[in-house]
Write a protein that holds these residues in place. Structure first.
Motif, PDB file in Angstrom:
ATOM      1  N   TYR A  98       0.839  -1.197   0.000  1.00  0.00           N
ATOM      2  CA  TYR A  98       0.000   0.000   0.000  1.00  0.00           C
ATOM      3  C   TYR A  98       0.883   1.260   0.000  1.00  0.00           C
ATOM      4  N   CYS A 102       0.988   4.285  -2.690  1.00  0.00           N
ATOM      5  CA  CYS A 102       0.919   5.702  -2.304  1.00  0.00           C
ATOM      6  C   CYS A 102       2.046   6.500  -2.947  1.00  0.00           C
ATOM      7  N   GLU A 119      -2.287  15.666   0.836  1.00  0.00           N
ATOM      8  CA  GLU A 119      -2.379  14.287   0.353  1.00  0.00           C
ATOM      9  C   GLU A 119      -0.983  13.722   0.052  1.00  0.00           C
ATOM     10  N   ARG A 123       0.765  10.468   1.697  1.00  0.00           N
ATOM     11  CA  ARG A 123       1.310   9.392   0.868  1.00  0.00           C
ATOM     12  C   ARG A 123       2.782   9.124   1.188  1.00  0.00           C
TER      13      ARG A 123
END
Length: 196
Positions: A98, A102, A119, A123
């Motif tokens: 994951y 990201c 964001e 990430r």
């Protein structure tokens, strides 16, 4: 901004190349390990007493030359805790995947010109901390394998050297430091945008 986009594109290319080579090495090692059914661990060793050196034949020199043993690879019987550790490591691998997703999304955003956003900070944090956690779990796996092998194998002529870390390096914490610096920079930019 053009330099940041170029660097982001280079990161993607190098990352894909490095990932491909890493998986290639992993597959080769996995296939070699499957030949023997027991897990294999490498022990660093040193001779206990001064002894006559072993020798191997050198084809170029056409004679035997001295050699020394510095490590031994042995099969070990895993403990229950090692199985638990393997399950936990697999879960951490999912978290790391994951994190890779990201960072891929972050790079795509940077290529579009969106750099200093919350964001992107989120990430970066997912990627960096999942990577650090994966390295930590791999280190624990190697540590457990090393000590299992040291406790199960009896070496009469050699002493087992203490375990030395393979993945834990202080330089890896620089990734976390730079991520947090980037997060502070984004927060300062947002505050500056609000005051204008």
């Amino acid at each position: 901004m053009r330099m940041i986009k170029l660097l982001a594109l280079l990161v993607v290319l190098f990352w894909l190349g490095d990932t491909f080579l890493s998986w290639w090495d992993f597959a080769a090692g996995y296939n070699d390990a499957m030949i023997s059914r027991d897990p294999v661990a490498g022990l660093r060793v040193r001779p206990i007493a001064v002894q006559e050196c072993d020798s191997v034949f050198n084809k170029v020199l056409e004679r035997k030359v001295e050699c020394a043993v510095s490590s031994v690879r042995v099969g070990v019987k895993p403990s229950f805790m090692r199985y638990v550790q393997t399950v936990v490591t697999l879960l951490v691998c999912l978290f790391f995947l994951y994190g890779c997703w990201c960072i891929f999304r972050l790079i795509m955003r940077v290529l579009r010109g969106e750099v200093f956003t919350r964001e992107n900070v989120r990430r970066m944090r997912f990627f960096v901390y999942s990577t650090l956690l994966l390295y930590l779990m791999m280190e624990v796996n190697f540590y457990m394998d090393y000590h299992l092998a040291a406790s199960q194998v009896e070496l009469t002529d050699f002493a087992v050297l203490p375990y030395s870390p393979k993945y834990i390096r202080p330089s890896y914490l620089l990734l976390a430091l730079f991520t947090e610096i980037f997060a502070v920079g984004v927060k300062m930019k947002e505050e500056q945008d609000l005051t204008i």
